[in-house]
Motif scaffolding. Sequence first.
Motif: not given
Length: 246
Positions: A1-5, A7-10, A193-195
Amino acid sequence: MDDGFLMEVCVDSVESAVNAERGGAGRIELCAGLVEGGTTPSMGLLQVVKQCVRVPVFVMIRPRGGDFLYSDREVEVMKADIRLAKLHGADGLVFGALTEDGRIDTELCTALLAVCRPLPVTFHRAFDMVHDPLVALETLISLGFERVLTSGCDSSALEGLSLIKRLAEQVSVPWGGITERNLQRILEGSAASEFHCSARSARDSGMKFRNPNVAMGASFSAPEYSIKVADVAKVRTLNAIAKNIL
């Protein structure tokens, strides 16, 4: 999470996994049966995906579509799939189980978590079917789940944004209907912080001979001559939007 967030892709294919990583995904959720909301992928798919990507791969453990009330034999399948997923390199696991009255099945979740150790575990969108989401979240935290996939118990994360905002300070990941058109509003409104997203596009099949009179599945299933895969451009766009916000 170096960018502060993060992203998880299904994804449900090797191509989609590779595209997700190329587009900037920080984690992959590996499934089969995305038309049904995601079911357990084959171990062959897991093996090849692990050979092709470097980001963590979390494996869906869901023996069938439909509800989240499981029989004893289905539970045995889930335990076996967890053991196999660990054996073949899963970095984390994703499952959920409810009682008939819409509460977290604490006994079953505790048993499955024991099989999952020491890997991190996500409780999937069975959460959106619970009777009381705030009570359910407290239960999941006490059991040891690290994150929850939820659309705020509504049809999409945008519609469920008010509940996601209440949950996000503890443990949640907004999911459901996330696109480049609504991601900014969802992230700003939820403080997440995640999506989680699928970011797919349809691609025409390479088949030249086509039989229009035969379908391989039920009437609601995906057409045989159109393949949905994670779209590198869409993943990159979502990535850029999130970087601009978080």
